[in-house]
Design a protein around this motif. Structure first.
Motif, short mmCIF file in Angstrom:
data_model
loop_
_atom_site.label_atom_id
_atom_site.label_comp_id
_atom_site.label_asym_id
_atom_site.label_seq_id
_atom_site.Cartn_x
_atom_site.Cartn_y
_atom_site.Cartn_z
N VAL A 146 12.28 -21.22 -15.51
CA VAL A 146 12.51 -21.88 -14.23
C VAL A 146 11.70 -21.21 -13.12
CG1 VAL A 146 14.26 -22.35 -12.47
CG2 VAL A 146 14.77 -22.77 -14.87
N MET A 147 11.59 -19.89 -13.17
CA MET A 147 10.79 -19.19 -12.16
C MET A 147 9.32 -19.53 -12.25
SD MET A 147 12.16 -15.38 -11.42
CE MET A 147 11.58 -14.79 -13.00
N LEU A 148 8.87 -19.93 -13.42
CA LEU A 148 7.46 -20.30 -13.58
C LEU A 148 7.13 -21.64 -12.91
CD1 LEU A 148 6.53 -19.36 -17.27
CD2 LEU A 148 5.37 -18.59 -15.21
N LEU A 149 8.13 -22.48 -12.71
CA LEU A 149 7.87 -23.83 -12.23
C LEU A 149 7.12 -23.87 -10.90
CD1 LEU A 149 11.16 -25.67 -13.25
CD2 LEU A 149 8.95 -25.67 -14.40
N PRO A 150 7.52 -23.09 -9.86
CA PRO A 150 6.75 -23.15 -8.60
C PRO A 150 5.31 -22.69 -8.74
CG PRO A 150 8.89 -22.11 -8.24
CD PRO A 150 8.70 -22.19 -9.72
N ILE A 151 5.01 -21.95 -9.81
CA ILE A 151 3.65 -21.44 -9.99
C ILE A 151 2.79 -22.43 -10.77
CG2 ILE A 151 2.27 -19.53 -10.91
CD1 ILE A 151 4.70 -17.76 -10.58
N ILE A 152 3.37 -23.03 -11.82
CA ILE A 152 2.57 -23.89 -12.69
C ILE A 152 2.56 -25.34 -12.24
CG2 ILE A 152 2.93 -22.37 -14.66
CD1 ILE A 152 5.04 -24.25 -15.69
N LEU A 153 3.59 -25.76 -11.49
CA LEU A 153 3.62 -27.14 -11.02
C LEU A 153 2.68 -27.33 -9.84
CD1 LEU A 153 7.42 -28.07 -11.12
CD2 LEU A 153 5.63 -28.86 -12.67
N PRO A 154 2.09 -28.51 -9.69
CA PRO A 154 1.31 -28.78 -8.48
C PRO A 154 2.18 -28.63 -7.23
CG PRO A 154 0.93 -30.48 -10.15
CD PRO A 154 2.07 -29.64 -10.64
N THR A 155 1.61 -28.01 -6.22
CA THR A 155 2.39 -27.72 -5.01
C THR A 155 2.92 -28.99 -4.36
OG1 THR A 155 0.91 -25.84 -4.68
CG2 THR A 155 2.33 -26.43 -2.86
N MET A 156 2.20 -30.09 -4.46
CA MET A 156 2.61 -31.33 -3.81
C MET A 156 3.90 -31.88 -4.38
SD MET A 156 1.72 -33.25 -1.32
CE MET A 156 -0.01 -32.82 -1.08
N THR A 157 4.26 -31.50 -5.62
CA THR A 157 5.47 -32.04 -6.24
C THR A 157 6.75 -31.54 -5.56
OG1 THR A 157 5.45 -30.24 -7.85
CG2 THR A 157 4.35 -32.30 -8.47
N TYR A 158 6.69 -30.40 -4.89
CA TYR A 158 7.89 -29.92 -4.21
C TYR A 158 7.65 -29.61 -2.73
CZ TYR A 158 5.71 -25.38 -5.29
OH TYR A 158 4.83 -24.32 -5.41
N ALA A 159 6.43 -29.82 -2.24
CA ALA A 159 6.14 -29.52 -0.83
C ALA A 159 6.88 -30.48 0.11
CB ALA A 159 4.64 -29.60 -0.59
N VAL A 160 6.92 -31.75 -0.24
CA VAL A 160 7.57 -32.74 0.64
C VAL A 160 9.07 -32.47 0.71
CG1 VAL A 160 8.03 -35.19 0.99
CG2 VAL A 160 5.79 -34.45 0.14
N GLN A 161 9.70 -32.15 -0.43
CA GLN A 161 11.13 -31.87 -0.44
C GLN A 161 11.46 -30.61 0.37
OE1 GLN A 161 9.30 -32.65 -3.05
NE2 GLN A 161 10.16 -34.60 -3.73
N LEU A 162 10.63 -29.59 0.24
CA LEU A 162 10.84 -28.37 1.02
C LEU A 162 10.70 -28.64 2.51
CD1 LEU A 162 9.08 -25.48 -0.96
CD2 LEU A 162 11.50 -25.69 -0.40
N THR B 55 -1.75 -22.18 9.89
CA THR B 55 -2.62 -21.10 9.46
C THR B 55 -4.08 -21.55 9.51
OG1 THR B 55 -2.31 -21.79 7.15
CG2 THR B 55 -0.85 -20.07 8.00
N LEU B 56 -4.96 -20.64 9.14
CA LEU B 56 -6.39 -20.91 9.29
C LEU B 56 -6.85 -22.04 8.39
CD1 LEU B 56 -9.01 -20.09 10.61
CD2 LEU B 56 -9.29 -18.30 8.89
N VAL B 57 -6.34 -22.10 7.17
CA VAL B 57 -6.79 -23.15 6.26
C VAL B 57 -6.36 -24.53 6.76
CG1 VAL B 57 -4.75 -22.94 4.77
CG2 VAL B 57 -6.90 -23.80 3.82
N ARG C 7 -2.79 -15.98 -2.52
CA ARG C 7 -2.11 -17.28 -2.61
C ARG C 7 -1.68 -17.77 -1.23
NH1 ARG C 7 -0.13 -20.03 -7.00
NH2 ARG C 7 1.39 -21.66 -6.49
N VAL C 8 -1.20 -16.85 -0.39
CA VAL C 8 -0.79 -17.24 0.96
C VAL C 8 -1.99 -17.68 1.79
CG1 VAL C 8 0.24 -16.41 3.10
CG2 VAL C 8 1.25 -15.77 0.91
N LEU C 9 -3.10 -16.96 1.68
CA LEU C 9 -4.29 -17.33 2.46
C LEU C 9 -4.82 -18.70 2.07
CD1 LEU C 9 -6.29 -13.96 2.57
CD2 LEU C 9 -5.01 -15.04 4.42
N GLY C 10 -4.67 -19.06 0.80
CA GLY C 10 -5.19 -20.35 0.35
C GLY C 10 -4.17 -21.46 0.28
N GLN C 11 -2.94 -21.18 0.68
CA GLN C 11 -1.88 -22.18 0.59
C GLN C 11 -2.03 -23.22 1.69
OE1 GLN C 11 0.28 -24.28 -1.00
NE2 GLN C 11 0.89 -22.34 -1.94
N PHE C 12 -2.20 -24.47 1.31
CA PHE C 12 -2.42 -25.53 2.29
C PHE C 12 -1.23 -26.49 2.38
CE2 PHE C 12 -3.71 -29.99 2.94
CZ PHE C 12 -4.08 -29.91 4.27
#
Length: 298
Positions: A131-147, A245-247, A227-232
């Motif tokens: 379960v902890m692997l999910l935020p890393i391996i899943l595309p960010t867009m799959t949970y970005a809207v819900q967050l 952020t800058l990105v 990861r934080v610097l490149g997180q869009f």
């Protein structure tokens, strides 16, 4: 006479055979197909990276491009315009605040959690790690809207804490998963010996385990920072003009309906690249995980 000639020739032949081969020949004899492929692929990657970075740097100083591979003239005004008119100075401050906060919180919570997961056995541990692997391996867009929806529901949308919290979602599991194998390499006998000599739990962790875990902590911090610097996506959905952020700022300049000169975008990108390189240089200046691991292996 024939026997004498053979006796005279044989020492010279044996001496010639005993001469060491040149170092170039010895190195050439050890060349394998795998090494050739590896060096060729590495060289191609290095040339491609240099070409891409070089083209961005040249574009950031160009006045305009004519038909050809070289700009007509050079200027530094794009950097001044990027600093004054695009809000990049505010974005740099926010990027620094978010990066430091996320890395420190992720390390403070992730290293002890990784230690517990490495030392304790409990039912469902494998499922929990998956379960902890999910935020890393899943595309960010799959949970970005819900967050983002949850942050706005709690009244945190557009604030700096919201940006920090959403960036912690993939960063914290990353730190935990990196810490677990480093803890497993430390023998429990080391901890038992420290307890025998009267070390408390806090002293055991800070004086014994943490120095041994330093390579893992540094590696986790580096990957978390990158990861934080490149997180869009996560930042884009919860930030506003004063907390992006800058990105996200660079994306906003690219998507401007009025059109932004390519030189201005390249200058903004150079700010981003310099920040990332400075972070890496400072990190490797104080600790190099690869060197630490090699010394530990020896």
């Amino acid at each position: 006479r024939l026997e004498r000639d053979k006796v005279m020739i044989s020492p010279s032949l044996s001496a010639r055979r005993a001469l060491p081969r040149p170092s170039f020949v010895r190195r050439l004899s050890r060349v394998t197909v795998t090494s050739v492929i590896t060096w060729f692929a590495g060289g191609c990657f290095a040339l491609l990276a240099i070409a891409v970075l070089g083209s961005v740097a040249i574009t950031s100083f160009a006045t305009n491009w004519r038909a050809g591979w070289w700009p007509a003239a050079f200027t530094s005004r794009w950097y001044g315009q990027a600093w004054n008119s695009t809000g990049i100075s505010q974005s740099l401050i926010v990027t620094f605040e978010v990066s430091v906060a996320v890395v420190l919180i992720a390390l403070a919570a992730g290293v002890p959690a990784g230690y517990v997961l490495a030392r304790k056995k409990f039912p469902g541990k494998s499922a929990f790690m998956l379960v902890m692997l999910l935020p890393i391996i899943l595309p960010t867009m799959t949970y970005a809207v819900q967050l983002a929806a949850m942050m706005y529901r709690f009244g945190l949308g557009g604030s700096l804490p919201a940006v920090i919290l959403v960036n912690l979602v993939p960063a914290l599991p990353l730190v935990i998963l990196i810490t677990v194998p480093f803890v497993e390499q430390i023998s429990p006998e080391v901890e038992n010996a420290a307890k025998v000599f009267g070390a408390s739990s806090l002293r055991l962790f800070t004086r014994v385990l943490l120095p041994l875990l330093a390579p893992g902590v540094v590696a986790a911090g580096i990957l978390c920072l990158m990861r934080v610097l490149g997180q869009f996506e996560l930042t884009f959905f919860v930030s506003n003009a004063s907390t992006q952020t800058l990105v996200v700022t660079i994306f906003g300049a690219l998507s401007d309906p009025g059109g932004v000169p390519a030189q201005l975008v390249a200058a903004m990108t150079m700010f981003y690249m310099v920040i990332a390189l400075i972070g890496l240089v400072i990190t490797f200046r104080f600790s190099n995980p690869a060197d630490a691991l090699s010394r530990r292996a020896r």
